[in-house]
Design a protein around this motif. Structure first.
Motif, mmCIF file in Angstrom:
data_model
loop_
_atom_site.group_PDB
_atom_site.id
_atom_site.type_symbol
_atom_site.label_atom_id
_atom_site.label_comp_id
_atom_site.label_asym_id
_atom_site.label_seq_id
_atom_site.Cartn_x
_atom_site.Cartn_y
_atom_site.Cartn_z
ATOM 1 N N PHE A 13 66.882 31.048 -90.778
ATOM 2 C CA PHE A 13 66.438 31.886 -89.672
ATOM 3 C C PHE A 13 67.622 30.745 -88.440
ATOM 4 N N ALA A 14 67.523 30.037 -88.505
ATOM 5 C CA ALA A 14 68.559 28.731 -88.128
ATOM 6 C C ALA A 14 70.132 29.443 -88.740
ATOM 7 N N ALA A 15 70.259 29.454 -89.914
ATOM 8 C CA ALA A 15 71.622 29.860 -90.484
ATOM 9 C C ALA A 15 71.497 31.095 -89.866
ATOM 10 N N THR A 16 70.962 31.747 -89.654
ATOM 11 C CA THR A 16 71.333 33.113 -89.743
ATOM 12 C C THR A 16 71.591 33.069 -88.342
ATOM 13 N N VAL A 17 71.660 32.286 -87.233
ATOM 14 C CA VAL A 17 72.516 33.062 -86.315
ATOM 15 C C VAL A 17 73.236 31.580 -85.434
ATOM 16 N N ALA A 18 73.402 30.853 -86.713
ATOM 17 C CA ALA A 18 75.154 29.974 -86.710
ATOM 18 C C ALA A 18 75.986 30.844 -87.137
ATOM 19 N N VAL A 19 75.538 31.767 -88.338
ATOM 20 C CA VAL A 19 76.503 32.264 -88.693
ATOM 21 C C VAL A 19 76.996 34.042 -87.801
ATOM 22 N N SER A 20 75.660 34.242 -86.872
ATOM 23 C CA SER A 20 76.071 35.390 -86.221
ATOM 24 C C SER A 20 76.554 34.642 -85.321
ATOM 25 N N ILE A 21 76.474 33.814 -84.480
ATOM 26 C CA ILE A 21 76.977 33.428 -83.783
ATOM 27 C C ILE A 21 78.740 33.356 -84.394
ATOM 28 N N LEU A 22 79.248 33.179 -84.816
ATOM 29 C CA LEU A 22 80.615 33.490 -85.720
ATOM 30 C C LEU A 22 81.425 34.876 -86.003
ATOM 31 N N GLU A 23 80.029 36.008 -86.206
ATOM 32 C CA GLU A 23 80.464 37.635 -86.349
ATOM 33 C C GLU A 23 80.921 37.864 -84.701
ATOM 34 N N ALA A 24 79.560 37.341 -84.008
ATOM 35 C CA ALA A 24 79.487 37.766 -82.966
ATOM 36 C C ALA A 24 81.381 37.812 -81.805
ATOM 37 N N VAL A 25 81.641 36.462 -82.534
ATOM 38 C CA VAL A 25 82.827 36.167 -82.455
ATOM 39 C C VAL A 25 83.867 37.124 -82.830
ATOM 40 N N ASN A 26 83.790 37.890 -84.045
ATOM 41 C CA ASN A 26 84.820 38.193 -85.312
ATOM 42 C C ASN A 26 84.642 39.465 -83.439
ATOM 43 N N VAL A 27 83.434 39.801 -83.417
ATOM 44 C CA VAL A 27 83.048 41.018 -83.207
ATOM 45 C C VAL A 27 83.743 41.960 -82.077
#
Length: 156
Positions: A13-27
């Protein structure tokens, strides 16, 4: 005390949050490449539905990859938790790519940048692995410290 699977799920879950932050920046700042939640939504037959892609992304990262990492982490051949996470995440990326080729439509990468999407997904999986391995190791060490009896008084 948490089981290895529970620790893996927390770390996932913590790793998914970290990657989601990167994805949110991308989006929201780009998108520079096709967002991973869009890829996931396309793979499960809900093309264009980013909400479904985000939910599936969190479920897969936490329940599937996190739990599986908790099971296989002690058996992975590397020395540090972060490299164990990277090895696991790159293997998951490879399985995803094979899945796209066998069951998905490889042309789905064409609209969002082709190789750039594949490279972006590899990079985000590496970040996922680093964070997951680090968090998992911290949880394991926390349990070890909690059960350390070296300073305990004698029972008799």
């Amino acid at each position: 005390m948490m089981s290895r699977v529970q620790k893996g799920m927390v770390a996932g879950f913590a790793a998914t949050v970290a990657v989601s932050i990167l994805e949110a920046v991308n989006v929201f700042a780009g998108p520079w490449v096709q967002p991973f939640p869009s890829v996931v939504a396309t793979l499960i037959g809900m093309e264009g539905n980013l909400a479904v892609g985000w939910v599936a992304h969190f479920l897969a990262g936490t329940l599937l990859l996190g739990a599986l990492f908790g099971v296989v982490c002690p058996k992975l051949p590397t020395d540090t938790p972060e490299t164990k996470g990277i090895a696991f995440a790159v293997a998951a990326w490879a399985v995803l790519m094979v899945g796209v080729l066998l069951f998905g439509d490889p042309r789905m990468f064409n609209a969002g940048g082709g190789f750039a999407v594949v490279a972006w997904m590899l990079v985000t999986h590496v970040v996922f692995g680093i964070v997951m391995g680090n968090v998992y190791a911290r949880l394991v060490n926390r349990d070890k410290r909690a059960h350390d009896m070296s300073g305990a008084a004698a029972a008799h």
